[in-house]
Design a protein around this motif. Structure first.
Motif, PDB file in Angstrom:
ATOM      1  N   TYR A 227       0.868  -1.175   0.000  1.00 45.84           N
ATOM      2  CA  TYR A 227       0.000   0.000   0.000  1.00 45.84           C
ATOM      3  C   TYR A 227       0.901   1.219   0.000  1.00 45.84           C
ATOM      4  N   LEU A 400     -10.042   7.447   5.979  1.00 37.82           N
ATOM      5  CA  LEU A 400      -8.764   6.964   6.497  1.00 37.82           C
ATOM      6  C   LEU A 400      -8.267   7.820   7.656  1.00 37.82           C
ATOM      7  N   LEU A 402      -4.515   8.013   9.277  1.00 37.22           N
ATOM      8  CA  LEU A 402      -3.130   7.578   9.161  1.00 37.22           C
ATOM      9  C   LEU A 402      -2.314   8.280  10.233  1.00 37.22           C
ATOM     10  N   ASP A 427      -5.969   3.225  10.448  1.00 42.06           N
ATOM     11  CA  ASP A 427      -5.891   2.376   9.258  1.00 42.06           C
ATOM     12  C   ASP A 427      -4.452   1.949   8.986  1.00 42.06           C
ATOM     13  N   TYR A 428      -3.532   2.932   8.987  1.00 42.40           N
ATOM     14  CA  TYR A 428      -2.121   2.637   8.756  1.00 42.40           C
ATOM     15  C   TYR A 428      -1.271   3.592   9.590  1.00 42.40           C
ATOM     16  N   TRP A 430       3.279   4.525  10.477  1.00 39.32           N
ATOM     17  CA  TRP A 430       4.660   4.309  10.059  1.00 39.32           C
ATOM     18  C   TRP A 430       5.609   4.957  11.053  1.00 39.32           C
ATOM     19  N   LEU A 453      -2.918  -2.356  16.618  1.00 42.31           N
ATOM     20  CA  LEU A 453      -2.704  -2.175  15.186  1.00 42.31           C
ATOM     21  C   LEU A 453      -2.004  -3.408  14.625  1.00 42.31           C
ATOM     22  N   ASP A 456       0.937  -5.824   9.818  1.00 42.14           N
ATOM     23  CA  ASP A 456       1.008  -5.547   8.380  1.00 42.14           C
ATOM     24  C   ASP A 456       0.401  -4.203   8.015  1.00 42.14           C
ATOM     25  N   ARG A 457      -0.063  -3.443   9.004  1.00 46.70           N
ATOM     26  CA  ARG A 457      -0.556  -2.085   8.759  1.00 46.70           C
ATOM     27  C   ARG A 457       0.403  -1.030   9.327  1.00 46.70           C
ATOM     28  N   SER A 459       4.430   0.455   8.860  1.00 49.86           N
ATOM     29  CA  SER A 459       5.680   0.447   8.111  1.00 49.86           C
ATOM     30  C   SER A 459       6.820   0.842   9.037  1.00 49.86           C
ATOM     31  N   ARG A 493       5.362  -3.600   3.692  1.00 51.01           N
ATOM     32  CA  ARG A 493       4.052  -3.830   3.079  1.00 51.01           C
ATOM     33  C   ARG A 493       3.291  -2.516   2.928  1.00 51.01           C
ATOM     34  N   ILE A 494       3.788  -1.501   3.593  1.00 52.56           N
ATOM     35  CA  ILE A 494       3.284  -0.140   3.398  1.00 52.56           C
ATOM     36  C   ILE A 494       4.482   0.712   2.998  1.00 52.56           C
TER      37      ILE A 494
END
Length: 558
Positions: A227, A400, A402, A427-428, A430, A453, A456-457, A459, A493-494
């Motif tokens: 993503y 979203l 983030l 949602d995501y 990092w 969390l 895989d969501r 980074s 994966r992100i």
């Protein structure tokens, strides 16, 4: 008796008068119930309303632009800031190339003639064959109202506008509408106003290495297990530059089993990034209330009030558009010291902003806050998590949220608070330290993960494109042939890029051409030049004839 405070909206107009947008500062309310001043303001006795010509729903009385590849109806209105005490009638006419050149000169627009693929910034008068006007060019604002009924201007799109290479627009076009006469009690906002309707190129196709290709939708990338999230600083670049990054899947094959190297075929292309986050919308301390409040940047507001040109092309490729909300540097208030009242107010402001501009969500970054500053409210470790919960409830499940995460103790997002887990509302996320990879865990040198969390969501890396050894090293790692191993280990994966640099921006001379290889074989490559099978690659091609590099090398053009 429960007290209700009226929600106060104050506009800081400096630098934003032509945008009709400003820093929006909102005072907090007790509890979560708000009373907002609404409707039209009564006209004070003896005052004369101010008026101007606009494209309906916009705020710039000088120019509204469209990125077109088909016919379009543009609604033009005359708008007052107070209701009219009597009918106000306005008569328009179409301007000339001389009027267009006056605008070009006033804005300092020049054409760079030594660029074979474009570089023309000066507007040309839209040909008469490319627009249609109603029989009457008169607008009337009725007594007691603030806006006229719209006058429909038809923009007719055909090959006349495509006079550049590869069937592209060589320069922008403009239809100038002049205000010739005003009847009624009104003070013109702009003397001798001319409103330009600008026409820019839109989805005229994508070119890679000079060849046209078909670009798929971002949300339909084939065999793409990652993503992509990119940030565009509207103070520096044109947000459309993000379309220069693409993801491709192709096949390595051998014509003969004895061939030492494979050939390639069956290329398919998609936008590399799934989400673009527009910067910056600040969280700053309101001088009057001392609470956290939103403060908009004028360049961001320009983009959001010109979405036809700067945002819609990305949406047409299936990308989501978010706003980057950042705590202002050294601010004594942030997301870790919100009172219940300020939390409710700030959440309302954000949700209202997102819905007003039709955005797909927000990206949060609280790194700028200085909670040790003199006069800063006390830190509440539950504050950030409670804010995320309230924001999710306000935005709903489809938008979203983030997050840039630094695992600090002030936010304490690595632990639950009153049974609430921050990751359930995200949602995501990092790792916030650019070009430095983190390792999640509980060890001394590890980063405690956001509770709730999924791995895989998150980074463990965010990339900032700078001409430094750290950047080059991290690019070599994620673009290496071991990228699949990183992916299998749950990493990358992100893909988060904290900026998309314009061509030659922030690079020493000679470094920029390497930019096209920055993404490498990430993250799926089942074949290579010697082994048959599918392969994938992410590229950024500065010379691809997308809008961003075609006009101005990707730098902002307003």
């Amino acid at each position: 008796m429960k007290r209700k405070n009226e929600l106060r909206i104050r506009l800081r107009a400096a630098g934003l008068s032509l945008l009709g947008a400003a820093a929006v500062l909102l005072a907090g309310c007790e509890g979560e119930e708000f009373v907002r001043d609404g409707g039209e303001m009564p006209l004070p006795a003896g005052d004369t309303p101010t008026g101007a010509l606009y494209v309906q729903g916009t705020y710039n009385p000088e120019l509204t632009e469209y990125a077109l590849d088909e016919e379009r109806t543009v609604p033009v209105v005359y708008r007052l800031d107070f209701p009219a005490e009597e009918d106000v009638t306005v008569t328009l006419s179409v301007g000339t190339q001389e009027d267009v050149d006056a605008y070009n000169d006033a804005k300092g627009l020049v054409d760079i003639t030594n660029q074979p693929n474009g570089g023309c910034d000066r507007y040309k008068l839209l040909p008469e064959s490319n627009y249609a006007l109603p029989a009457s060019l008169t607008l009337t604002v009725p007594k007691g109202k603030t806006e006229s009924e719209p006058l429909a201007v038809e923009i007719l799109y055909d090959e006349t506008l495509l006079n550049g290479r590869f069937g592209m627009m060589l320069q922008p076009w403009m239809l100038p509408l002049r205000v010739d006469r005003i009847e009624g009690a009104v003070a013109p906002l702009v003397k001798d106003q001319m409103l330009g309707i600008g026409i820019r190129p839109a989805d005229y196709g994508f070119y890679i290495s000079g060849e046209p290709v078909e670009m798929g939708m971002a949300d339909a990338k084939k065999n793409s297990p990652f993503y992509g999230i990119a940030f565009a600083d509207c103070r520096v670049i044109n947000p459309q530059l993000v379309l220069n990054a693409y993801y491709s899947v192709f096949e390595f094959y051998k014509e003969k089993p004895t061939d030492r190297r494979c050939k390639t075929r069956n290329f398919q292309y998609w936008p590399f990034f799934d989400v673009e986050c527009l910067r910056p919308l600040f969280i700053a301390r309101d001088a009057a209330t001392q609470d956290a409040a939103l403060q908009a940047d004028p360049d961001l507001m320009y983009v959001l009030t010109h979405q036809e040109r700067y945002v819609d092309p990305q949406r047409r490729q299936g990308m989501k558009i978010c706003v980057s909300i950042e705590t202002q540097a050294k601010s004594a208030v942030g997301l870790c010291n919100l009172s219940a009242e300020n939390r409710a107010s700030l959440v309302w402001q954000i949700a209202d902003f997102v819905k007003k501009y039709g955005l797909d969500g927000v990206a949060l970054n609280d790194k700028g806050a200085n909670y040790a500053a003199e006069g800063a409210p006390a830190v509440d470790k539950a504050s950030f998590t409670k804010f995320l919960k309230a924001l999710r409830e306000a935005l709903g499940p489809d938008r979203l949220i983030l997050l840039s995460y630094d695992a600090d103790e002030d936010s304490a997002l690595y632990e639950a608070h009153d049974g609430l887990q921050a990751g359930e509302y995200l949602d995501y996320a990092w790792w916030s330290t650019e070009n430095v990879k983190c390792t999640l865990g509980t060890g001394e040198a590890e980063v405690r993960p956001i509770i709730g969390l999924p791995t895989d969501r998150f980074s463990p890396l965010s990339v900032l494109t700078v001409d430094t050894p750290e950047y080059q090293n991290i690019i070599m790692e994620i673009g290496s042939m071991e990228a699949q191993e990183h992916y299998d280990a749950g990493e990358y994966r992100i893909c988060v890029w904290l900026d998309i640099p314009a061509h030659r921006q922030d690079f020493t001379e000679g470094a920029a051409p390497g930019l096209c290889q920055n993404w490498g074989n990430l993250p799926l490559h089942e074949g290579n030049s010697k082994v048959e099978g599918l392969a994938s690659q992410g590229d950024f091609e500065p010379n691809k004839l997308a809008y961003g590099s075609y006009f101005g090398g990707g730098l902002k053009d307003w």
